[in-house]
Design an enzyme around this catalytic site. Sequence first.
Site, PDB file in Angstrom:
ATOM      1  N   ARG A 164       0.860  -1.190   0.000  1.00 47.14           N
ATOM      2  CA  ARG A 164       0.000   0.000   0.000  1.00 47.14           C
ATOM      3  C   ARG A 164       0.893   1.236   0.000  1.00 47.14           C
ATOM      4  NH1 ARG A 164      -5.510  -0.838   0.763  1.00 47.14           N
ATOM      5  NH2 ARG A 164      -6.066  -2.898   1.578  1.00 47.14           N
ATOM      6  N   HIS A 199      -4.179   2.572  -2.371  1.00 45.44           N
ATOM      7  CA  HIS A 199      -3.829   1.660  -3.460  1.00 45.44           C
ATOM      8  C   HIS A 199      -2.953   2.350  -4.497  1.00 45.44           C
ATOM      9  CE1 HIS A 199      -6.361  -1.699  -2.288  1.00 45.44           C
ATOM     10  NE2 HIS A 199      -7.385  -0.873  -2.134  1.00 45.44           N
ATOM     11  N   ARG A 245      -9.185   5.969  -4.335  1.00 50.61           N
ATOM     12  CA  ARG A 245      -8.321   5.052  -3.593  1.00 50.61           C
ATOM     13  C   ARG A 245      -6.847   5.403  -3.767  1.00 50.61           C
ATOM     14  NH1 ARG A 245     -10.196   3.355   0.399  1.00 50.61           N
ATOM     15  NH2 ARG A 245      -9.164   1.340   0.448  1.00 50.61           N
ATOM     16  N   HIS A 296     -12.326  -2.159  -2.830  1.00 47.81           N
ATOM     17  CA  HIS A 296     -13.378  -1.196  -3.145  1.00 47.81           C
ATOM     18  C   HIS A 296     -13.832  -1.345  -4.599  1.00 47.81           C
ATOM     19  CE1 HIS A 296     -12.500   0.694   0.663  1.00 47.81           C
ATOM     20  NE2 HIS A 296     -13.316   1.701   0.435  1.00 47.81           N
TER      21      HIS A 296
END
Length: 361
Positions: free
Chosen positions: A79, A167, A161, A114
């Site tokens: 991440r 991400h 995101r 997501h």
Amino acid sequence: MDALHTAGIRFAEALQSGPPWLEKFWISVTSLADPKSIFTVCFPLAYFLDRKVGVSVLWIGLVSEWLNVVLKWFLFGERPFWWVHESGLATKELVMLRQFPVSCETGPGSPSGHCMITGAALWPLVTALTALASRHSRSLVVNLTPFGAYTLLQLAVGLSRVFVLAHFPHQVVGGILAGAALGWGLQARTPATCTSGFFMATALALLLSSLALHSLVIAAGIDIDWSIRLATKWCSDPSWLRLDTRPFASICRDTGSALGLGLAAGFPLHRGEPLDPRQRVAGAVLALVAIQGLHRLLQPTDATLWYGTSFLKYAAGPWLVASLLPWLVLSLRPPTGLPPRRVGVPTVSRLVLHPPSWLCP
């Protein structure tokens, strides 16, 4: 891979350097598109639009989320909010990035949940809306509007995101493609059965297979909880770390929801009578209020108790939406042309002989 990650960091920097008003927009999008919303918002609304579509949304949502957890366990995706420090990039170059309360996800990053879960679960709803539009209009623009909105939503979710450093762009693209493929592939495979056994067995299978995979990976000498350690280390504010972002929180959500479908099939409180438009609206409003109230109940701080409470909440949700609330709506306002229903708890013969229509097409 480092070059791909570095390019993703630069892209995130470019997004964060945009107009200040966009910050609230991106954070709102990423919050609204949380996979929990599929279970607590999209499923209740879709169910009272069309029962089979609602069950399909929930079924695809829980299957795709379980697959997302498994993929994350085996792909070991980084991440951005921790990679920028662990890689040493932040010490070698000037990196202008900010974290937000929604940044500190504790699970691995690839693929984006997501995008994958939302994209998969919304597919049957978008397909149903497209079919509805085609029955009432021959306009190509009108017929393409649902899928156009779906595409724009997925794009906005993906960008949000990246903006919050949850991400990298390639993880978002992978999630979008996987979500569309799963939605298309699973839509026609939503189970329809008159017994609760299938859903109960599914809940047990999801739970046991998750525990088995977790144990096997640990036995192989792999630190499967490595992402939790890094998230804890590099999150700017410890209060931003949430248990509901851990992989086992998703497993509890999925197994609980599968069990809830089994409860709705095994303990129906109505005969599956059709609802008129007013009853559909009333049912949808009641479902949203009930589900939101259920999930706003305080959770225990102990991790084990938290998982157990979360499991029970998600098990109760489908039964409320698919059994209790439709019966309540029909009891309070019977459909036109039908004799008044006696308000009370249905008899055992009703429970056994008249399962909901969506389970016996």
